[in-house]
Design a protein around this motif. Structure first.
Motif, PDB file in Angstrom:
ATOM      1  N   PRO A 275       0.807  -1.237   0.000  1.00 66.08           N
ATOM      2  CA  PRO A 275       0.000   0.000   0.000  1.00 66.08           C
ATOM      3  C   PRO A 275       0.834   1.278   0.000  1.00 66.08           C
ATOM      4  O   PRO A 275       0.515   2.224  -0.719  1.00 66.08           O
ATOM      5  N   GLU A 276       1.902   1.305   0.770  1.00 65.96           N
ATOM      6  CA  GLU A 276       2.710   2.523   0.869  1.00 65.96           C
ATOM      7  C   GLU A 276       3.470   2.831  -0.411  1.00 65.96           C
ATOM      8  O   GLU A 276       3.960   3.945  -0.599  1.00 65.96           O
ATOM      9  N   ALA A 277       3.546   1.881  -1.331  1.00 63.10           N
ATOM     10  CA  ALA A 277       4.244   2.089  -2.602  1.00 63.10           C
ATOM     11  C   ALA A 277       3.344   2.689  -3.680  1.00 63.10           C
ATOM     12  O   ALA A 277       3.824   3.034  -4.762  1.00 63.10           O
ATOM     13  N   ILE A 278       2.068   2.828  -3.391  1.00 63.23           N
ATOM     14  CA  ILE A 278       1.127   3.367  -4.371  1.00 63.23           C
ATOM     15  C   ILE A 278       1.111   4.893  -4.271  1.00 63.23           C
ATOM     16  O   ILE A 278       0.746   5.453  -3.238  1.00 63.23           O
ATOM     17  N   ALA A 279       1.526   5.549  -5.340  1.00 60.98           N
ATOM     18  CA  ALA A 279       1.563   7.015  -5.366  1.00 60.98           C
ATOM     19  C   ALA A 279       0.152   7.572  -5.454  1.00 60.98           C
ATOM     20  O   ALA A 279      -0.713   7.013  -6.133  1.00 60.98           O
ATOM     21  N   LEU A 280      -0.079   8.685  -4.785  1.00 60.56           N
ATOM     22  CA  LEU A 280      -1.397   9.315  -4.820  1.00 60.56           C
ATOM     23  C   LEU A 280      -1.777   9.775  -6.224  1.00 60.56           C
ATOM     24  O   LEU A 280      -2.954   9.812  -6.566  1.00 60.56           O
ATOM     25  N   ASP A 281      -0.796  10.108  -7.044  1.00 61.60           N
ATOM     26  CA  ASP A 281      -1.106  10.602  -8.383  1.00 61.60           C
ATOM     27  C   ASP A 281      -1.078   9.506  -9.447  1.00 61.60           C
ATOM     28  O   ASP A 281      -1.251   9.787 -10.633  1.00 61.60           O
ATOM     29  N   ALA A 282      -0.915   8.261  -9.035  1.00 60.83           N
ATOM     30  CA  ALA A 282      -0.915   7.153 -10.000  1.00 60.83           C
ATOM     31  C   ALA A 282      -2.324   6.962 -10.561  1.00 60.83           C
ATOM     32  O   ALA A 282      -3.303   6.930  -9.813  1.00 60.83           O
ATOM     33  N   GLU A 283      -2.405   6.854 -11.883  1.00 61.12           N
ATOM     34  CA  GLU A 283      -3.690   6.600 -12.539  1.00 61.12           C
ATOM     35  C   GLU A 283      -4.141   5.180 -12.196  1.00 61.12           C
ATOM     36  O   GLU A 283      -3.363   4.231 -12.345  1.00 61.12           O
ATOM     37  N   LEU A 284      -5.366   5.028 -11.737  1.00 63.49           N
ATOM     38  CA  LEU A 284      -5.875   3.718 -11.339  1.00 63.49           C
ATOM     39  C   LEU A 284      -5.819   2.715 -12.482  1.00 63.49           C
ATOM     40  O   LEU A 284      -5.430   1.565 -12.281  1.00 63.49           O
ATOM     41  N   ASP A 285      -6.170   3.153 -13.687  1.00 62.17           N
ATOM     42  CA  ASP A 285      -6.140   2.217 -14.810  1.00 62.17           C
ATOM     43  C   ASP A 285      -4.710   1.850 -15.202  1.00 62.17           C
ATOM     44  O   ASP A 285      -4.460   0.752 -15.680  1.00 62.17           O
ATOM     45  N   HIS A 286      -3.745   2.730 -14.949  1.00 61.09           N
ATOM     46  CA  HIS A 286      -2.346   2.403 -15.230  1.00 61.09           C
ATOM     47  C   HIS A 286      -1.804   1.384 -14.238  1.00 61.09           C
ATOM     48  O   HIS A 286      -0.789   0.738 -14.510  1.00 61.09           O
ATOM     49  N   LEU A 287      -2.464   1.273 -13.096  1.00 56.31           N
ATOM     50  CA  LEU A 287      -2.078   0.251 -12.106  1.00 56.31           C
ATOM     51  C   LEU A 287      -2.690  -1.101 -12.443  1.00 56.31           C
ATOM     52  O   LEU A 287      -2.448  -2.084 -11.757  1.00 56.31           O
ATOM     53  N   GLY A 288      -3.495  -1.138 -13.502  1.00 59.43           N
ATOM     54  CA  GLY A 288      -4.115  -2.392 -13.916  1.00 59.43           C
ATOM     55  C   GLY A 288      -5.476  -2.632 -13.296  1.00 59.43           C
ATOM     56  O   GLY A 288      -5.999  -3.739 -13.333  1.00 59.43           O
ATOM     57  N   LEU A 289      -6.073  -1.596 -12.739  1.00 60.23           N
ATOM     58  CA  LEU A 289      -7.379  -1.730 -12.101  1.00 60.23           C
ATOM     59  C   LEU A 289      -8.470  -1.832 -13.167  1.00 60.23           C
ATOM     60  O   LEU A 289      -8.627  -0.936 -13.988  1.00 60.23           O
ATOM     61  N   THR A 290      -9.190  -2.928 -13.162  1.00 57.73           N
ATOM     62  CA  THR A 290     -10.298  -3.104 -14.099  1.00 57.73           C
ATOM     63  C   THR A 290     -11.514  -2.340 -13.586  1.00 57.73           C
ATOM     64  O   THR A 290     -11.551  -1.918 -12.429  1.00 57.73           O
ATOM     65  N   SER A 291     -12.519  -2.199 -14.426  1.00 60.32           N
ATOM     66  CA  SER A 291     -13.750  -1.521 -14.006  1.00 60.32           C
ATOM     67  C   SER A 291     -14.387  -2.229 -12.815  1.00 60.32           C
ATOM     68  O   SER A 291     -14.825  -1.580 -11.864  1.00 60.32           O
ATOM     69  N   LEU A 292     -14.425  -3.546 -12.869  1.00 58.88           N
ATOM     70  CA  LEU A 292     -15.004  -4.308 -11.758  1.00 58.88           C
ATOM     71  C   LEU A 292     -14.195  -4.099 -10.488  1.00 58.88           C
ATOM     72  O   LEU A 292     -14.761  -3.865  -9.410  1.00 58.88           O
ATOM     73  N   ASN A 293     -12.879  -4.149 -10.598  1.00 59.69           N
ATOM     74  CA  ASN A 293     -12.051  -3.956  -9.409  1.00 59.69           C
ATOM     75  C   ASN A 293     -12.135  -2.531  -8.873  1.00 59.69           C
ATOM     76  O   ASN A 293     -12.001  -2.308  -7.679  1.00 59.69           O
ATOM     77  N   LYS A 294     -12.387  -1.566  -9.764  1.00 58.03           N
ATOM     78  CA  LYS A 294     -12.580  -0.190  -9.292  1.00 58.03           C
ATOM     79  C   LYS A 294     -13.846  -0.112  -8.447  1.00 58.03           C
ATOM     80  O   LYS A 294     -13.859   0.519  -7.392  1.00 58.03           O
ATOM     81  N   VAL A 295     -14.894  -0.778  -8.883  1.00 55.75           N
ATOM     82  CA  VAL A 295     -16.142  -0.810  -8.111  1.00 55.75           C
ATOM     83  C   VAL A 295     -15.902  -1.491  -6.767  1.00 55.75           C
ATOM     84  O   VAL A 295     -16.341  -1.003  -5.724  1.00 55.75           O
ATOM     85  N   LEU A 296     -15.205  -2.618  -6.796  1.00 53.06           N
ATOM     86  CA  LEU A 296     -14.898  -3.330  -5.541  1.00 53.06           C
ATOM     87  C   LEU A 296     -14.061  -2.459  -4.610  1.00 53.06           C
ATOM     88  O   LEU A 296     -14.313  -2.394  -3.405  1.00 53.06           O
ATOM     89  N   PHE A 297     -13.071  -1.785  -5.164  1.00 54.91           N
ATOM     90  CA  PHE A 297     -12.214  -0.891  -4.382  1.00 54.91           C
ATOM     91  C   PHE A 297     -13.029   0.243  -3.760  1.00 54.91           C
ATOM     92  O   PHE A 297     -12.952   0.494  -2.558  1.00 54.91           O
ATOM     93  N   LEU A 298     -13.821   0.928  -4.582  1.00 49.85           N
ATOM     94  CA  LEU A 298     -14.598   2.065  -4.064  1.00 49.85           C
ATOM     95  C   LEU A 298     -15.629   1.626  -3.034  1.00 49.85           C
ATOM     96  O   LEU A 298     -15.824   2.302  -2.019  1.00 49.85           O
ATOM     97  N   THR A 299     -16.267   0.502  -3.265  1.00 51.72           N
ATOM     98  CA  THR A 299     -17.233  -0.026  -2.298  1.00 51.72           C
ATOM     99  C   THR A 299     -16.543  -0.345  -0.976  1.00 51.72           C
ATOM    100  O   THR A 299     -17.033   0.014   0.095  1.00 51.72           O
ATOM    101  N   SER A 300     -15.399  -0.997  -1.065  1.00 47.62           N
ATOM    102  CA  SER A 300     -14.654  -1.373   0.132  1.00 47.62           C
ATOM    103  C   SER A 300     -14.173  -0.154   0.906  1.00 47.62           C
ATOM    104  O   SER A 300     -14.334  -0.079   2.121  1.00 47.62           O
ATOM    105  N   VAL A 301     -13.583   0.804   0.213  1.00 45.06           N
ATOM    106  CA  VAL A 301     -13.047   1.972   0.913  1.00 45.06           C
ATOM    107  C   VAL A 301     -14.176   2.826   1.491  1.00 45.06           C
ATOM    108  O   VAL A 301     -14.037   3.379   2.588  1.00 45.06           O
TER     109      VAL A 301
END
Length: 85
Positions: free
Chosen positions: A23-49
């Motif tokens: 977690p600490e290696a993830i830059a705040l300005d990193a584009e989520l899609d450039h990290l390999g986050l799929t649309s489904l995983n973005k939904v899972l991430f946002l729901t979880s957070v």
């Protein structure tokens, strides 16, 4: 003391990324899609957070969610509503 929204968001994002990234290696300005986050995983991430920070998804429109393209944007959006709950 509870985790900060940033710490919580980093942890939740690390859990759904396809690569093993601390977690600490993830830059705040990193584009989520450039990290390999799929649309489904973005939904899972946002729901979880949102669940972990107790910020209801009802605070965000579809446009708001689509505009959250970096971890920093997610943290900023959640921070604006954290005190509402």
């Amino acid at each position: 003391m509870p985790d900060t929204i940033e710490t919580t968001a980093r942890a939740a994002l690390a859990e759904v990324l396809p690569q093993d990234l601390p977690p600490e290696a993830i830059a705040l300005d990193a584009e989520l899609d450039h990290l390999g986050l799929t649309s489904l995983n973005k939904v899972l991430f946002l729901t979880s957070v949102c669940d972990r920070t107790k910020v209801g998804l009802q605070h965000f429109t579809e446009h708001d969610l689509a505009a959250m393209r970096t971890l920093g944007q997610v943290v900023d959006a959640l921070s604006r509503h954290a005190e509402v709950n």
